[in-house]
Design a protein around this motif. Structure first.
Motif, short mmCIF file in Angstrom:
data_model
loop_
_atom_site.label_atom_id
_atom_site.label_comp_id
_atom_site.label_asym_id
_atom_site.label_seq_id
_atom_site.Cartn_x
_atom_site.Cartn_y
_atom_site.Cartn_z
N GLY A 1 13.33 40.62 1.62
CA GLY A 1 13.59 40.24 -0.05
C GLY A 1 14.22 38.88 0.03
O GLY A 1 14.77 38.26 0.86
N HIS A 2 14.52 38.76 -1.36
CA HIS A 2 14.93 37.35 -1.58
C HIS A 2 15.82 37.14 -3.03
O HIS A 2 15.30 38.13 -3.89
N GLY A 3 16.68 36.10 -3.22
CA GLY A 3 16.94 36.06 -4.63
C GLY A 3 15.76 35.46 -5.44
O GLY A 3 14.75 34.78 -4.87
N ILE B 1 13.98 43.18 -4.24
CA ILE B 1 13.92 43.92 -2.80
C ILE B 1 12.68 44.55 -2.55
O ILE B 1 12.08 44.78 -3.38
N GLU B 2 12.02 44.26 -1.38
CA GLU B 2 10.85 44.44 -1.10
C GLU B 2 10.69 45.52 0.56
O GLU B 2 10.19 44.49 1.31
N PRO B 3 11.05 46.50 0.65
CA PRO B 3 10.90 47.34 1.85
C PRO B 3 9.35 47.16 2.31
O PRO B 3 8.31 47.50 1.42
N PHE C 1 6.64 47.97 -1.32
CA PHE C 1 6.89 48.13 -2.66
C PHE C 1 8.23 47.27 -3.14
O PHE C 1 8.77 46.95 -2.22
N GLU C 2 7.91 46.70 -4.08
CA GLU C 2 9.00 45.45 -4.36
C GLU C 2 9.51 45.66 -6.06
O GLU C 2 8.61 45.85 -6.89
N HIS C 3 10.72 45.54 -6.30
CA HIS C 3 11.14 45.25 -7.54
C HIS C 3 11.99 44.12 -7.65
O HIS C 3 12.77 43.68 -6.70
CO CO Z 1 8.96 38.97 -3.30
#
Ligand code: CO
Ligand code: MF3
Length: 249
Positions: free
Chosen positions: A169-171, A202-204, A233-235
């Motif tokens: 994931g990333h800022g 956040i993207e597990p 999944f990502e938020h």
């Molecule tokens: Co992303």
């Protein structure tokens, strides 16, 4: 360098995030046997333009589409194609990003195709989505990026699955990818400390089998090395003094 966002910037990011959510909801409703991943792409692009937003992925590092659609053993970055027709029992990850008024939103879901999903695949979806929820619960002042990653890894591994290491994931903010990187593994108390106004995607990415990944000859599609199924999944989540603020819900 990490950019912390003001209240008014977070309000803009909430608008982008809500558009991503509505696009994903609309695309999810179309998922069925016989539908191609290009059908999903076309519906998503139309929806994004309807909202007056721009797709975040199309043109990014020459990526050709507004969605990433990753089926079964594909982890992330599957490229929509009219030749990829979904069938009963598949799972498909749908990843979408948009930019509105200069601010980005980014979210992903993985959904079953048809009515009869194998229990093992339902467990994969549930464990991956719950790992994201547990990671979001760590998004508090004083916690670290290591706490976020550890929350994903602990839950996934306790359930017998594995987390992908090659992608993180990333800022996010005025660019799709900002600092810091947000791995789905880590050590509690280690890594960047979360501060007010930080926003992270956040993207597990969770494999049923081994954690290894490789990229196909199309230079994008990441698949599991062992051929096992994978979910994502990502938020997009902001750090506030009141705890996590999920911008893509
Ligand atoms: Co992303
Ligand atoms: N959610 C993914 C990410 O944040 C999707 C990016 S696809 C790309 O990296 F084409 F834009 F790279």
């Amino acid at each position: 360098m990490i950019n912390c966002k003001s209240q008014s910037e977070l309000a803009k990011m909430k608008r982008s995030g809500q558009i991503v959510r509505q696009v994903l909801d609309a695309v999810k409703a179309l998922v069925a046997p016989g539908v191609s991943t290009m059908d999903l792409e076309n519906a998503a692009e139309e929806k994004i333009r309807e909202f007056g937003a721009k797709p975040a992925f199309k043109g990014y590092c020459d990526y050709p589409c507004v969605l990433c659609t990753s089926v079964n053993n594909e982890i992330i970055h599957g490229i929509p194609s009219e030749k990829r027709v979904l069938k009963e029992g598949d799972i498909v990850s749908i990843d979408c990003g948009v930019v509105l008024d200069g601010y980005y939103g980014d979210s992903a879901i993985t959904v079953p195709v048809g009515k009869a999903i194998a229990p093992e695949l339902q467990k994969l979806l549930d464990v991956t989505e719950t790992s994201l929820k547990r990671a979001i619960a760590e998004v508090r002042l004083g916690k670290t990026v290591g706490d976020v990653g550890a929350a994903v890894q602990e839950y996934v591994e306790a359930n017998g699955f594995s987390v992908v290491r090659e992608f993180v994931g990333h800022g996010i903010g005025t660019r799709l990818h900002e600092d810091p990187q947000v791995p789905n593994f880590g050590t509690r108390g280690h890594g960047t400390r979360l501060r007010e106004g930080m926003v992270i995607a956040i993207e597990p990415m969770v494999n049923i089998g081994k954690p290894g990944a490789r990229v196909l000859d199309d230079k994008w599609t990441a698949v599991t090395e062992d051929g096992s199924y994978s979910a994502h999944f990502e938020h997009t989540v902001a750090v506030t003094r009141n705890g996590p603020l999920v911008l893509t819900e």
